[in-house]
Motif scaffolding. Sequence first.
Motif, PDB file in Angstrom:
ATOM      1  N   LYS A 101     -44.837  80.594 -57.401  1.00 40.70           N
ATOM      2  CA  LYS A 101     -42.966  81.126 -56.529  1.00 40.70           C
ATOM      3  C   LYS A 101     -43.073  82.274 -56.301  1.00 40.70           C
ATOM      4  O   LYS A 101     -43.996  83.609 -56.729  1.00 40.70           O
ATOM      5  CB  LYS A 101     -42.414  80.539 -58.175  1.00 40.70           C
ATOM      6  CG  LYS A 101     -42.250  79.368 -57.918  1.00 40.70           C
ATOM      7  CD  LYS A 101     -41.227  79.407 -59.544  1.00 40.70           C
ATOM      8  CE  LYS A 101     -41.359  77.484 -59.632  1.00 40.70           C
ATOM      9  NZ  LYS A 101     -39.999  77.394 -60.620  1.00 40.70           N
ATOM     10  N   PRO A 102     -42.420  82.262 -55.396  1.00 37.65           N
ATOM     11  CA  PRO A 102     -42.069  84.421 -54.422  1.00 37.65           C
ATOM     12  C   PRO A 102     -40.864  84.862 -55.652  1.00 37.65           C
ATOM     13  O   PRO A 102     -41.061  85.057 -56.128  1.00 37.65           O
ATOM     14  CB  PRO A 102     -42.026  84.507 -53.047  1.00 37.65           C
ATOM     15  CG  PRO A 102     -41.045  83.155 -52.947  1.00 37.65           C
ATOM     16  CD  PRO A 102     -41.255  81.945 -54.170  1.00 37.65           C
ATOM     17  N   ILE A 103     -41.470  86.066 -55.774  1.00 40.14           N
ATOM     18  CA  ILE A 103     -40.506  87.426 -56.097  1.00 40.14           C
ATOM     19  C   ILE A 103     -40.640  88.722 -55.555  1.00 40.14           C
ATOM     20  O   ILE A 103     -41.445  89.843 -54.919  1.00 40.14           O
ATOM     21  CB  ILE A 103     -41.332  87.489 -57.617  1.00 40.14           C
ATOM     22  CG1 ILE A 103     -40.589  88.507 -59.224  1.00 40.14           C
ATOM     23  CG2 ILE A 103     -42.456  88.345 -57.596  1.00 40.14           C
ATOM     24  CD1 ILE A 103     -40.678  88.812 -60.037  1.00 40.14           C
ATOM     25  N   GLY A 104     -39.329  89.305 -55.678  1.00 39.68           N
ATOM     26  CA  GLY A 104     -39.289  90.749 -54.708  1.00 39.68           C
ATOM     27  C   GLY A 104     -38.702  91.518 -56.136  1.00 39.68           C
ATOM     28  O   GLY A 104     -38.130  91.320 -56.779  1.00 39.68           O
ATOM     29  N   PHE A 105     -38.436  92.588 -55.765  1.00 38.53           N
ATOM     30  CA  PHE A 105     -38.200  93.667 -56.709  1.00 38.53           C
ATOM     31  C   PHE A 105     -37.265  94.723 -55.919  1.00 38.53           C
ATOM     32  O   PHE A 105     -37.150  94.655 -54.899  1.00 38.53           O
ATOM     33  CB  PHE A 105     -39.527  94.711 -56.844  1.00 38.53           C
ATOM     34  CG  PHE A 105     -40.338  93.668 -57.489  1.00 38.53           C
ATOM     35  CD1 PHE A 105     -40.455  93.391 -59.348  1.00 38.53           C
ATOM     36  CD2 PHE A 105     -42.033  93.426 -56.808  1.00 38.53           C
ATOM     37  CE1 PHE A 105     -41.188  92.489 -59.551  1.00 38.53           C
ATOM     38  CE2 PHE A 105     -42.628  92.742 -57.395  1.00 38.53           C
ATOM     39  CZ  PHE A 105     -42.542  91.959 -58.903  1.00 38.53           C
ATOM     40  N   VAL A 106     -36.094  95.315 -56.605  1.00 34.66           N
ATOM     41  CA  VAL A 106     -34.820  95.963 -56.465  1.00 34.66           C
ATOM     42  C   VAL A 106     -35.325  96.912 -57.391  1.00 34.66           C
ATOM     43  O   VAL A 106     -35.147  96.110 -58.614  1.00 34.66           O
ATOM     44  CB  VAL A 106     -33.560  95.252 -56.399  1.00 34.66           C
ATOM     45  CG1 VAL A 106     -32.499  96.296 -56.314  1.00 34.66           C
ATOM     46  CG2 VAL A 106     -33.576  94.557 -55.668  1.00 34.66           C
ATOM     47  N   SER A 107     -35.806  98.137 -57.426  1.00 37.19           N
ATOM     48  CA  SER A 107     -35.587  99.110 -58.614  1.00 37.19           C
ATOM     49  C   SER A 107     -35.091 100.075 -58.127  1.00 37.19           C
ATOM     50  O   SER A 107     -34.021 100.363 -57.650  1.00 37.19           O
ATOM     51  CB  SER A 107     -37.189  99.856 -58.323  1.00 37.19           C
ATOM     52  OG  SER A 107     -38.046 100.227 -56.930  1.00 37.19           O
ATOM     53  N   TYR A 108     -34.598 101.003 -59.871  1.00 34.83           N
ATOM     54  CA  TYR A 108     -34.018 101.875 -59.450  1.00 34.83           C
ATOM     55  C   TYR A 108     -34.275 102.926 -60.507  1.00 34.83           C
ATOM     56  O   TYR A 108     -34.830 102.980 -61.386  1.00 34.83           O
ATOM     57  CB  TYR A 108     -32.516 101.666 -59.621  1.00 34.83           C
ATOM     58  CG  TYR A 108     -32.331 101.339 -60.846  1.00 34.83           C
ATOM     59  CD1 TYR A 108     -31.721 102.188 -61.762  1.00 34.83           C
ATOM     60  CD2 TYR A 108     -32.460  99.840 -60.885  1.00 34.83           C
ATOM     61  CE1 TYR A 108     -30.967 101.555 -63.174  1.00 34.83           C
ATOM     62  CE2 TYR A 108     -32.334  99.733 -62.088  1.00 34.83           C
ATOM     63  CZ  TYR A 108     -31.630 100.162 -63.186  1.00 34.83           C
ATOM     64  OH  TYR A 108     -30.781  99.639 -64.296  1.00 34.83           O
ATOM     65  N   GLY A 109     -33.939 104.081 -60.221  1.00 40.72           N
ATOM     66  CA  GLY A 109     -34.200 105.878 -61.108  1.00 40.72           C
ATOM     67  C   GLY A 109     -34.401 106.395 -60.934  1.00 40.72           C
ATOM     68  O   GLY A 109     -33.659 107.042 -59.803  1.00 40.72           O
ATOM     69  N   GLY A 110     -34.604 107.938 -61.185  1.00 43.33           N
ATOM     70  CA  GLY A 110     -34.897 109.190 -60.327  1.00 43.33           C
ATOM     71  C   GLY A 110     -35.139 109.604 -59.286  1.00 43.33           C
ATOM     72  O   GLY A 110     -35.219 108.310 -58.184  1.00 43.33           O
TER      73      GLY A 110
END
Length: 184
Positions: A101-110
């Motif tokens: 299965k495919p997986i994507g990423f939404v990331s956040y931080g400094g």
Amino acid sequence: MSTPLRLEVIVASVRPGRFAPVVADWFVRVARADERFEVGVIDLIDTPLPVDLSVTDEVRAYLERIDAADAFVVVTSEYNHGYPAALKTALDTGKREWRGKPIGFVSYGGLSGGLRAVEQLRQVVAEVHMVSIRETVSFHEAKRKFDAEGETRDGAAIDAAQRLLGQLDWWGRTLRAAAEPYPG
């Protein structure tokens, strides 16, 4: 158009005072506006997964939901150059449910925008036989990127979200239509 893909958005942070809901809610709105997807949310703060990986009724329900999904997006922060422990538990709780299965990423931080966490996650998801989507949405200095209503004017992130969804759709449909089951 064929049947929409079942997309589960996993919210990784469980810290008190977390910023995760702002980023996750924004992405979920974007994804729900795309008719190629039927979108659900798995917020790990509301998902009791034992760190010893024992099997409970809640774990069984979680695994059924993971198994039924066609694709995933993880919304993750970066803690000490890595991703949240709750997310590692969530990934380790399943096994065959993740495969193919495919997986994507939404990331956040400094300053890094969570990208170091994403690079570590790419190694982990490869080990559980997932396909990592190339495009990533990243919010550097995330608290400055959203207004009081939880909207962003970050053009790069808005564009990346559309490209991520396009790639996720292609991979999700391709893998769902595979003639042979994944040989994991």
